[in-house]
Design an enzyme around this catalytic site. Structure first.
Site, mmCIF file in Angstrom:
data_model
loop_
_atom_site.group_PDB
_atom_site.id
_atom_site.type_symbol
_atom_site.label_atom_id
_atom_site.label_comp_id
_atom_site.label_asym_id
_atom_site.label_seq_id
_atom_site.Cartn_x
_atom_site.Cartn_y
_atom_site.Cartn_z
ATOM 1 N N ILE A 18 15.045 45.025 -12.083
ATOM 2 C CA ILE A 18 15.467 43.913 -12.941
ATOM 3 C C ILE A 18 16.987 43.953 -13.141
ATOM 4 C CG2 ILE A 18 15.274 43.018 -15.304
ATOM 5 C CD1 ILE A 18 12.388 44.317 -15.310
ATOM 6 N N TYR A 168 6.369 56.209 -23.502
ATOM 7 C CA TYR A 168 7.073 54.978 -23.087
ATOM 8 C C TYR A 168 6.962 53.926 -24.196
ATOM 9 C CZ TYR A 168 8.313 50.885 -20.247
ATOM 10 O OH TYR A 168 8.908 49.737 -19.763
ATOM 11 N N LYS A 172 9.983 52.068 -26.265
ATOM 12 C CA LYS A 172 10.196 50.619 -26.228
ATOM 13 C C LYS A 172 10.117 50.026 -27.631
ATOM 14 C CE LYS A 172 11.679 50.580 -22.552
ATOM 15 N NZ LYS A 172 12.885 49.920 -22.052
HETATM 16 N N1 NAP Z 1 8.977 46.709 -14.525
HETATM 17 C C1 NAP Z 1 8.281 46.319 -15.580
HETATM 18 O O1 NAP Z 1 7.115 45.865 -15.459
HETATM 19 C C2 NAP Z 1 8.865 46.421 -16.956
HETATM 20 C C3 NAP Z 1 8.093 45.947 -18.039
HETATM 21 C C4 NAP Z 1 8.618 46.024 -19.318
HETATM 22 C C5 NAP Z 1 9.889 46.536 -19.500
HETATM 23 N N2 NAP Z 1 10.608 46.990 -18.435
HETATM 24 C C6 NAP Z 1 11.956 47.541 -18.691
HETATM 25 O O2 NAP Z 1 12.881 46.948 -17.807
HETATM 26 C C7 NAP Z 1 13.999 47.814 -17.630
HETATM 27 C C8 NAP Z 1 14.352 47.879 -16.149
HETATM 28 O O3 NAP Z 1 13.280 48.483 -15.477
HETATM 29 P P1 NAP Z 1 12.858 48.147 -13.977
HETATM 30 O O4 NAP Z 1 11.446 47.735 -14.037
HETATM 31 O O5 NAP Z 1 13.880 47.301 -13.316
HETATM 32 O O6 NAP Z 1 12.853 49.652 -13.383
HETATM 33 P P2 NAP Z 1 13.543 50.364 -12.119
HETATM 34 O O7 NAP Z 1 13.509 49.485 -10.925
HETATM 35 O O8 NAP Z 1 12.909 51.707 -12.029
HETATM 36 O O9 NAP Z 1 15.041 50.518 -12.611
HETATM 37 C C9 NAP Z 1 15.359 51.416 -13.648
HETATM 38 C C10 NAP Z 1 16.848 51.677 -13.644
HETATM 39 O O10 NAP Z 1 17.108 52.650 -14.679
HETATM 40 C C11 NAP Z 1 17.930 53.668 -14.100
HETATM 41 N N3 NAP Z 1 17.784 54.946 -14.781
HETATM 42 C C12 NAP Z 1 16.669 55.719 -14.872
HETATM 43 N N4 NAP Z 1 16.944 56.863 -15.507
HETATM 44 C C13 NAP Z 1 18.264 56.816 -15.835
HETATM 45 C C14 NAP Z 1 19.150 57.707 -16.486
HETATM 46 N N5 NAP Z 1 18.742 58.923 -16.922
HETATM 47 N N6 NAP Z 1 20.426 57.342 -16.645
HETATM 48 C C15 NAP Z 1 20.869 56.148 -16.198
HETATM 49 N N7 NAP Z 1 20.089 55.257 -15.562
HETATM 50 C C16 NAP Z 1 18.797 55.605 -15.375
HETATM 51 C C17 NAP Z 1 17.462 53.756 -12.660
HETATM 52 O O11 NAP Z 1 18.436 54.426 -11.886
HETATM 53 P P3 NAP Z 1 18.034 55.522 -10.749
HETATM 54 O O12 NAP Z 1 17.917 54.743 -9.480
HETATM 55 O O13 NAP Z 1 19.165 56.478 -10.782
HETATM 56 O O14 NAP Z 1 16.726 56.150 -11.166
HETATM 57 C C18 NAP Z 1 17.355 52.283 -12.327
HETATM 58 O O15 NAP Z 1 18.605 51.749 -12.019
HETATM 59 C C19 NAP Z 1 13.570 49.163 -18.237
HETATM 60 O O16 NAP Z 1 14.166 49.306 -19.506
HETATM 61 C C20 NAP Z 1 12.076 49.014 -18.391
HETATM 62 O O17 NAP Z 1 11.550 49.810 -19.439
HETATM 63 C C21 NAP Z 1 10.118 46.944 -17.174
#
Ligand code: NAP
Length: 278
Positions: A18, A168, A172
């Site tokens: 995202i 988690y 959140k």
């Molecule tokens: N996907 C869903 O269905 C969903 C639903 C509800 C909420 N969300 C929220 O949306 C947001 C984005 O998630 P996403 O789904 O796009 O996940 P994603 O593709 O796994 O991306 C997560 C990002 O967070 C970074 N990250 C993880 N650990 C970190 C750390 N210790 N320090 C700095 N950066 C770190 C990752 O970098 P690395 O590449 O270095 O790991 C990556 O760039 C999150 O807050 C998640 O909780 C997602």
């Protein structure tokens, strides 16, 4: 908007998912984008994509590991050294199903998703206030509904649940309460806050879940990352500046679960978070 007065946006964790889509769309909307994350090598393709956009400003990378308060502090110092204003902070990075403790002794998911972003926001607030009108957008989740409350002792212990989903959900809920409390504390500054659920999105965040749990997600129908970035972008670019402290889903303000509306819990979390990062 000319390059000299472009709005500046800092987004965490934008090398994939995202955050990647959000960063590119913010650049298309004329922002100078700063991506804070763990790996320049993994972020370089997005910096290149932004560079290739006609008329865009070069995006910058700042090292940031949200599981380390030292790293968060170094990141904020590196931002200050750029001598740029800050109009938009997107607290996007997140983990689900991570296990263990951060270097500062927080449950890993709570530490990365909440404590790291709490400290980063605190350190960047003077820049946001100076550049106001400005926004803090925090990517929370509907998963905040899956907890019965934050246990202050549990967040200082290694991950205990089998899937990490309970931890988690706590993190959140903390994102959402943090955003609501921040709005109260920023009254009169013209810095507005927004938290949101992006939808259930097909990204790498689910990689740490046990393999048996992943098909359950697919059953719910996953959004693409482009679809998943819409509510973040709505909060960053289109939601009225006066709509501060609210929680959004599908680009609309939405009522969180009862715990997400608990002002007492929001204040308690804030006070504990301040003490934790001191
Ligand atoms: N996907 C869903 O269905 C969903 C639903 C509800 C909420 N969300 C929220 O949306 C947001 C984005 O998630 P996403 O789904 O796009 O996940 P994603 O593709 O796994 O991306 C997560 C990002 O967070 C970074 N990250 C993880 N650990 C970190 C750390 N210790 N320090 C700095 N950066 C770190 C990752 O970098 P690395 O590449 O270095 O790991 C990556 O760039 C999150 O807050 C998640 O909780 C997602």
């Amino acid at each position: 908007m000319t390059k000299a007065n472009a709005r500046v946006a800092l987004i965490t964790g934008a090398n994939v998912g995202i955050g990647r889509v959000t960063a590119i769309e913010l650049a298309k909307a004329g922002h100078r984008v700063i991506i804070a994350g763990r790996s320049l090598a993994r972020t370089q393709p997005i910096l290149d994509d932004i560079q290739a956009l006609p008329g865009s400003l070069p995006a910058l990378f700042l090292p940031l590991d949200l599981s380390s308060m030292n790293s968060v502090r170094t990141c904020a110092e590196a931002f200050a050294a750029l001598q740029l204003p800050l109009h938009l902070l997107v607290n996007n990075a997140g983990v689900a199903g991570a296990r263990g403790l951060t270097v500062d002794g927080f449950e890993m998911t709570f530490g990365v998703n909440h404590v790291g972003h709490f400290l980063l926001t605190q350190l960047l607030l003077p820049h946001l206030i100076a550049a106001a009108p400005a926004r803090v957008v925090t990517v929370a989740s509907r998963a905040h509904k899956r907890t019965s409350g934050i246990d202050w002792e549990d967040v200082r212990r290694p991950t205990r649940s089998i899937t990490g989903i309970r931890e988690y959900a706590n993190s959140k809920l903390a994102n959402l309460l943090f955003s609501a409390e921040l709005a109260k504390r920023l009254q009169g500054t013209q810095v507005s806050t927004y938290s949101l659920h992006p939808g259930v999105v097909d990204t790498e965040i689910w990689r740490a879940l046990p393999t048996w749990a992943r098909p359950l997600l697919r059953l719910r129908g996953l959004l693409t990352a482009e679809e998943g970035a819409r509510t973040t972008l709505h909060c960053a670019l289109h939601a009225p500046q006066t709509e501060t402290g609210l929680y959004y889903a599908d680009c609309h303000p939405t009522a969180p679960a009862a715990l997400g509306q608990n002002a007492e819990l929001a204040r308690a979390l804030w006070e504990r978070s301040e003490a934790w990062v001191r």
